[in-house]
Design an enzyme around this catalytic site. Structure first.
Site, mmCIF file in Angstrom:
data_model
loop_
_atom_site.group_PDB
_atom_site.id
_atom_site.type_symbol
_atom_site.label_atom_id
_atom_site.label_comp_id
_atom_site.label_asym_id
_atom_site.label_seq_id
_atom_site.Cartn_x
_atom_site.Cartn_y
_atom_site.Cartn_z
ATOM 1 N N LYS A 203 0.861 -1.191 0.000
ATOM 2 C CA LYS A 203 0.000 0.000 0.000
ATOM 3 C C LYS A 203 0.893 1.235 0.000
ATOM 4 C CE LYS A 203 -3.292 2.069 3.219
ATOM 5 N NZ LYS A 203 -4.344 1.699 4.159
HETATM 6 C C1 5RP Z 1 -3.201 3.932 8.568
HETATM 7 C C2 5RP Z 1 -3.630 3.104 7.435
HETATM 8 C C3 5RP Z 1 -4.970 3.423 6.942
HETATM 9 O O1 5RP Z 1 -5.662 2.236 6.759
HETATM 10 C C4 5RP Z 1 -4.795 4.181 5.680
HETATM 11 O O2 5RP Z 1 -4.259 5.415 5.963
HETATM 12 C C5 5RP Z 1 -6.031 4.231 4.785
HETATM 13 O O3 5RP Z 1 -6.847 5.156 5.134
HETATM 14 P P1 5RP Z 1 -6.985 6.580 4.438
HETATM 15 O O4 5RP Z 1 -7.561 6.330 3.086
HETATM 16 O O5 5RP Z 1 -7.921 7.259 5.379
HETATM 17 O O6 5RP Z 1 -5.633 7.213 4.339
HETATM 18 O O7 5RP Z 1 -2.978 2.237 6.919
HETATM 19 O O8 5RP Z 1 -2.001 3.610 8.989
#
Ligand code: 5RP
Length: 295
Positions: A203
């Protein structure tokens, strides 16, 4: 009773027809074992090759973030529209109905709060518990360049090794410390390190210039976080640009659950991710569903 005659009487051997073989649809996952591929296929839609993950794990370091004060009220109604749920084991056990058929990606790190250094995390879930929860994948963050970079990378390695023992994939989150630049060079470095260490997917955040280089240099799929709440059209444009430039979907939280109409927004995001809907058309869809719901 067993019919012994049948052993010799088979007719349809398909002689001359080679056994069907299709390459697995998830990038970099062709050589993985069946259980690992099966879990990844629950996350990444075999038709589009992409995913809409709904992230609501923010409470593990932020407490009741805006929109997540009552997950039973704000998130549970969105579950039918998400491909995958990303959350902590505490919320999973206490709030998410066990009958939901959606795969879960389990947040497996913790140990810090928003008041302190964000990179100071530990592995916070034993693999036995992840198995008990029947999760599709496990996840932790790496904080490249942050004070606890080394520990966060060790956490990822530990998670990958324990998941590999049981056929459970690991998603690496490229965490960004409070004061760190979110640029292409940073995410090129962080996503590639995660993949080289064995993360099954990564991610990242979307960056305006050079995102395509990041997805190209990463040998496994990249999904994007949504980040801070944006106007809906901007969030849909970001998702569109990300998938057009090689992302395999989104792992989105605030831009869905903080939207004026989360049910409409998640469906608009899904149209972008799975059907390549252009941002303006997806925004029209958002407005239409929102209007219907407000009738
Ligand atoms: C935090 C994360 C969250 O799941 C991630 O930030 C996704 O959420 P957003 O779209 O609100 O940023 O991994 O550590």
């Amino acid at each position: 009773m067993a019919d012994k005659d049948d052993i010799t009487e088979g007719k349809d051997f398909g002689l001359g027809i080679p056994q069907d073989y299709k390459p697995f649809h998830v990038k970099g996952a062709n050589a993985l074992d069946w259980g690992m591929q099966n879990r990844l296929a629950r996350i990444f839609n075999p038709e589009s090759g992409r995913t809409v993950m709904l992230a609501f794990d923010h409470g593990y370091f932020q407490g009741p973030a805006t929109g997540l004060e009552r997950i039973d009220l704000s998130i549970v109604p969105l579950i039918p529209y998400a491909d995958v749920l990303m959350c902590t084991r505490g919320v999973l056990r206490s709030v998410i109905p066990a009958a939901v058929p959606k795969p879960v990606v389990l947040r497996c790190s913790g140990g810090q709060s928003i008041l302190k250094e964000l990179s100071n995390e530990a592995v916070a879930v034993d693999i036995d518990d992840a198995i008990r929860l029947n999760v599709a994948a496990i996840t932790t963050q790496i904080y490249i360049g942050a004070p606890h970079e080394h520990q966060s990378i060790k956490n990822l390695i530990q998670l990958i090794d324990s998941g590999n023992r049981y056929g459970i994939p690991t998603m690496a989150v490229t965490g960004v410390g409070a004061d760190m630049a979110r640029d292409t060079r940073y995410f090129l470095l962080a996503t590639r390190i995660a993949a080289e260490l064995g993360a099954h997917y990564v991610k990242s955040y979307f960056v305006e210039d050079g995102f395509e280089k990041i997805t190209s240099a990463c040998p496994v799929p990249i999904v994007i976080a949504g980040g801070k709440k944006l106007p809906e059209i901007d969030a849909l444009t970001m998702a569109y640009r990300a998938v057009s430039e090689g992302a395999a979907g989104v792992d989105m939280g605030r831009n869905i659950f903080q939207s004026d109409s989360p049910v409409a927004m998640i469906q608009a995001v899904a149209a972008v991710v799975h059907k390549n809907e252009e941002p303006n058309r997806a925004f029209e869809l958002y407005e239409t569903i929102k209007a219907e719901l407000n009738k």
